[in-house]
Design a protein around this motif. Structure first.
Motif, PDB file in Angstrom:
ATOM      1  N   ARG A 332       0.824  -1.222   0.000  1.00 17.33           N
ATOM      2  CA  ARG A 332       0.000   0.000   0.000  1.00 17.33           C
ATOM      3  C   ARG A 332       0.848   1.258   0.000  1.00 17.33           C
ATOM      4  O   ARG A 332       0.363   2.335  -0.373  1.00 17.33           O
ATOM      5  N   PHE A 333       2.105   1.144   0.429  1.00 12.92           N
ATOM      6  CA  PHE A 333       2.951   2.330   0.573  1.00 12.92           C
ATOM      7  C   PHE A 333       4.107   2.319  -0.429  1.00 12.92           C
ATOM      8  O   PHE A 333       5.094   3.008  -0.256  1.00 12.92           O
ATOM      9  N   MET A 334       3.972   1.527  -1.495  1.00 13.86           N
ATOM     10  CA  MET A 334       5.069   1.361  -2.447  1.00 13.86           C
ATOM     11  C   MET A 334       4.635   1.687  -3.872  1.00 13.86           C
ATOM     12  O   MET A 334       5.184   1.160  -4.831  1.00 13.86           O
ATOM     13  N   VAL A 339      -4.921   7.160  -9.337  1.00 11.82           N
ATOM     14  CA  VAL A 339      -5.982   6.407  -8.657  1.00 11.82           C
ATOM     15  C   VAL A 339      -5.408   5.378  -7.689  1.00 11.82           C
ATOM     16  O   VAL A 339      -6.124   4.469  -7.261  1.00 11.82           O
ATOM     17  N   PHE A 340      -4.149   5.508  -7.313  1.00 10.69           N
ATOM     18  CA  PHE A 340      -3.543   4.542  -6.405  1.00 10.69           C
ATOM     19  C   PHE A 340      -4.185   4.576  -5.020  1.00 10.69           C
ATOM     20  O   PHE A 340      -4.128   3.595  -4.276  1.00 10.69           O
ATOM     21  N   PHE A 341      -4.829   5.690  -4.687  1.00  9.23           N
ATOM     22  CA  PHE A 341      -5.490   5.769  -3.380  1.00  9.23           C
ATOM     23  C   PHE A 341      -6.588   4.712  -3.262  1.00  9.23           C
ATOM     24  O   PHE A 341      -6.929   4.289  -2.162  1.00  9.23           O
ATOM     25  N   HIS A 342      -7.145   4.279  -4.396  1.00  4.09           N
ATOM     26  CA  HIS A 342      -8.160   3.226  -4.341  1.00  4.09           C
ATOM     27  C   HIS A 342      -7.545   1.919  -3.849  1.00  4.09           C
ATOM     28  O   HIS A 342      -8.202   1.141  -3.155  1.00  4.09           O
ATOM     29  N   TYR A 343      -6.303   1.660  -4.237  1.00  8.62           N
ATOM     30  CA  TYR A 343      -5.628   0.464  -3.745  1.00  8.62           C
ATOM     31  C   TYR A 343      -5.324   0.599  -2.260  1.00  8.62           C
ATOM     32  O   TYR A 343      -5.489  -0.353  -1.493  1.00  8.62           O
ATOM     33  N   GLN A 344      -4.891   1.791  -1.840  1.00 10.75           N
ATOM     34  CA  GLN A 344      -4.588   1.995  -0.429  1.00 10.75           C
ATOM     35  C   GLN A 344      -5.830   1.856   0.450  1.00 10.75           C
ATOM     36  O   GLN A 344      -5.738   1.384   1.581  1.00 10.75           O
ATOM     37  N   ARG A 345      -6.962   2.268  -0.093  1.00 12.71           N
ATOM     38  CA  ARG A 345      -8.198   2.220   0.682  1.00 12.71           C
ATOM     39  C   ARG A 345      -9.061   1.013   0.323  1.00 12.71           C
ATOM     40  O   ARG A 345     -10.236   0.971   0.674  1.00 12.71           O
ATOM     41  N   MET A 609      -2.053  -7.976  -9.407  1.00 16.81           N
ATOM     42  CA  MET A 609      -2.860  -7.314 -10.433  1.00 16.81           C
ATOM     43  C   MET A 609      -3.447  -6.006  -9.925  1.00 16.81           C
ATOM     44  O   MET A 609      -3.403  -4.980 -10.614  1.00 16.81           O
ATOM     45  N   LEU A 610      -4.008  -6.034  -8.722  1.00 15.18           N
ATOM     46  CA  LEU A 610      -4.562  -4.808  -8.156  1.00 15.18           C
ATOM     47  C   LEU A 610      -3.478  -3.761  -7.950  1.00 15.18           C
ATOM     48  O   LEU A 610      -3.675  -2.572  -8.236  1.00 15.18           O
ATOM     49  N   TYR A 611      -2.333  -4.195  -7.438  1.00 15.61           N
ATOM     50  CA  TYR A 611      -1.236  -3.269  -7.164  1.00 15.61           C
ATOM     51  C   TYR A 611      -0.731  -2.605  -8.442  1.00 15.61           C
ATOM     52  O   TYR A 611      -0.498  -1.389  -8.481  1.00 15.61           O
ATOM     53  N   VAL A 612      -0.579  -3.380  -9.503  1.00 14.26           N
ATOM     54  CA  VAL A 612      -0.043  -2.848 -10.760  1.00 14.26           C
ATOM     55  C   VAL A 612      -1.073  -1.961 -11.455  1.00 14.26           C
ATOM     56  O   VAL A 612      -0.764  -0.843 -11.886  1.00 14.26           O
TER      57      VAL A 612
END
Length: 680
Positions: A332-334, A339-345, A609-612
């Motif tokens: 989450r911190f890398m 739209v990466f905030f969607h992955y963090q949240r 997949m979600l991270y990328v």
């Protein structure tokens, strides 16, 4: 462009024009670097390079339940648009401005477009998030703790690897100084080279990357080596299917979804549901093949050894699941992106905070009741596999003790029940029925049946040697007694008929043709179901099943039956040495290490997949060439991640657990590949 897209594009242009009159210092570049359509995220890097601007994303899902269903990719917001605005514009300011832009639409027009702007913000169907509002590592104590754990494991692997190198050099040195060092390091008072190390030293060397990599690439010939190739191609197939589901923020040509799924080439994508059944089949086959022999190596009676086998398997499999659940938070911190905030949240982290215990106890195919709240939802497979393992262990051992006909009758009866329940449940990928064990057990049971029948056919006369491993005569009383049959006595008519079919060329080819027809028809029916039923896969609207109920029920029963039966018909001849070039390809040594990595690939590839994809700068387009590139990239990245996990967690844990396995003196340890084989 659809009416919805044209409408929102007009609103955004109007909003930009209004923004020029605001008291903030808008520039033409900011407008240029903002999105110009509902699925345009703008130019993220160029916006941030302005210095006095930040990038915000407006996302909304405003569909009215009574309006026509819009295309939707699972948890992805219906629309996201990038906005490049001055830094003085806070999220609340931008949210207020966007609300004003949308308020000009009258209710009738909104409903005709499938939109509902009532209580748009209070129902959390729309939001604005800006680039600087990202989570930081220091805000998550759990992630900080896992970072320490990861570094500690990496240090352990480094120390163990260096220790192994030093020991190998000392073994090659016959000097008195080397003997003294060996005595200190290995626990051998005389410091002799090549002597077994103390258990403490072996526990340390269990983490050696050199030793574990050698175990990974090591290859030995077995009758079931063709499963290695099947594992690899099946996990690639799973990745292909998940690429369609886990790609974020979605597909820019989602409005063409009906045209996309009507293409018969999509039979390969929708057929990927059966890749999971391939793993179930192999797991059942290998359990029936390997379990009795391993039980006889334990320092106890076979029945008393079942709890030991269950405990050892749990300890081999679960640590990697735990590691992925908690260490995955570090990703989450890398990353970065509009739209990466969607992955963090993502709900993945919230669900794992609440329900991680159901995943490691292998209960998440029953609890939580809402399937979407499962921690690492794709691990429903592990729960089913674990439950099948527990239920079939007594049956396999009972069969080994001579209760063959009764066990066979129970397995066949269970198959019939599974088909009946599949017919009753009308299987759908989004329903609870999809992950229930009674709807997934059929391929596993076909695997168990295939292994038991293969053992009989391999001996041809049903004559089996009494002990499965070398043991003393005194210990033979506790060993299952296989029926003694005169070698000259002809086999039973059923075995004789099966032997004739397998060993005669044209019946064997007919067997292959029947298996291929069963499996391909199952893929085609799956495509037909979701071609008509695509709303069930891409929409939040529950119960959208355009297919008539009769077809739905037929699909549920046939889905349960076709794939496992097809693999059953293929695997028995292949295990007996037939299969030609196909079998030769599948059992090639190159697939041995790849097969041993599939467990880690299975666990990490959806997160990967979600991270990328959440780091994307624009929406993806569904096209054959794009899909091919994405799948190949995911296979490579997930393979690299799995190799890291294999050397860091999976294999060291298996080695340490193996040190304390209660085996008979002289018995061989459970093969390192068994943990991977039995899991998958």
């Amino acid at each position: 462009m659809s009416p919805l897209m044209r409408l929102v594009a007009v609103l955004l242009c109007a909003g930009k024009a209004a923004a020029l009159c605001s008291p903030y210092n808008f520039t033409p570049q900011m407008l240029m670097y903002s999105g110009t359509s509902p699925m345009d995220l703008g130019n993220y890097e160029a916006c941030l390079a302005q210095g006095n601007a930040h990038h915000c994303v407006f996302s909304f899902d405003t569909r009215d339940p009574e309006a026509p269903t819009q295309g939707f990719w699972l948890d992805t917001p219906l629309t996201m648009t990038g906005l490049c605005v001055p830094k003085q514009c806070t999220e609340n300011d931008t949210r207020t401005d966007v609300a004003k832009w949308l308020s000009v639409i009258d209710a009738g027009t909104a409903k005709s477009l499938g939109l509902n702007f009532t209580d748009l913000w209070t129902k959390n169907t729309a939001d604005v998030t800006c680039s600087e509002n990202r989570a930081r590592l220091g805000q998550d104590p759990q992630a900080c703790l896992m970072l320490v754990v990861v570094l500690a494991l990496a240090a352990m692997v480094g120390v163990a690897t260096i220790t192994q190198v030093c020991l190998e050099r000392l073994d090659a040195d016959n000097s008195p100084e080397a003997a003294l060092r060996r005595a200190l390091m290995c626990g051998d008072p005389r410091g002799r080279p090549g002597r077994p190390h103390s258990k403490r030293m072996r526990a340390l060397l269990a983490f050696s990357a050199l030793k574990n990599f050698d175990d990974l690439v090591g290859h030995r010939h077995t009758d079931t080596n063709f499963f290695n190739g099947m594992r690899f191609f099946s996990i690639v197939w799973v990745i292909l299917g998940h690429t369609a589901v886990f790609t974020r923020p979605g597909w820019s040509n989602i409005v063409d979804i009906k045209h996309i799924v009507d293409d018969y080439a999509m039979v390969v994508v929708f057929g990927a549901f059966f890749a999971v059944d391939t793993f179930f089949f192999m797991s059942g086959f290998l359990q029936a093949h390997l379990l009795p022999a391993y039980l006889l190596r334990l320092k106890t009676r076979a029945w008393h050894g079942l709890p030991v086998v269950v405990a050892l398997r749990y300890l081999r499999v679960t640590p990697l699941v735990l590691f992925v659940i908690f260490a995955g938070r570090l990703t989450r911190f890398m990353g970065d992106g509009p739209v990466f905030f969607h992955y963090q949240r993502s709900d993945v982290w919230e669900h794992c905070d609440q329900f991680w215990w159901t995943t490691v106890l292998y209960l998440n195919n029953f609890y939580p009741p809402d399937k979407s709240e499962t921690c690492l939802g794709w691990t429903w497979y592990l729960s089913n596999d674990w439950q099948f393992f527990l239920l079939t262990c007594p049956l396999v051992l009972w069969y080994a003790y001579g209760n063959e006909r009764l066990v066979m009758a129970l397995l066949v009866t269970a198959q019939i029940l599974c088909v009946g329940l599949g017919f009753a449940d009308k299987l759908s990928v989004l329903s609870h029925a999809y992950v229930r064990p009674w709807n997934r057990a059929a391929p596993y049971l076909w695997g168990v049946l295939a292994a038991l029948i293969w053992k009989k056919l391999k001996d041809k006369s049903v004559q089996r040697e009494r002990p499965l491993v070398d043991i003393s005569d005194a210990e033979a009383e506790a060993v299952p007694k296989w029926p003694d049959v005169d070698a000259d006595e002809p086999p039973p008519w059923g075995i004789a008929a099966a032997l004739w079919v397998v060993h005669t060329p044209w019946p064997r080819r007919l067997l292959y043709a029947v298996a291929a027809a069963l499996m391909w028809s199952g893929m085609t029916f799956s495509w037909q179901k979701y071609r008509h039923d695509w709303a069930a896969l891409y929409s939040r609207s529950p119960g959208a099943h355009p297919w008539p109920e009769m077809y739905q029920r037929f699909y549920g029963g046939y889905y349960v039956l076709c794939w496992g039966l097809g693999l059953f018909l293929l695997s028995i001849p292949w295990a007996l040495g037939y299969g030609g070039r196909v079998r030769a390809l599948l059992e090639h040594p190159v697939f041995t290490p790849l097969a041993r990595l599939t467990y880690g690939v299975y666990l990490v590839h959806p997160l990967l997949m979600l991270y990328v994809t959440w780091q994307t700068r624009q929406y993806y387009a569904w096209h054959a060439s794009n899909i091919a590139v994405m799948v190949l990239g995911y296979v490579a990245l997930a393979g690299a991640a799995s190799l890291t996990l294999f050397l860091l967690v999976e294999k060291p844990v298996a080695n340490v657990v193996g040190l304390w396995a209660p085996e008979k003196r002289g018995g061989r340890a459970m093969p390192g590949s068994v943990s991977t084989e039995s899991v998958q």
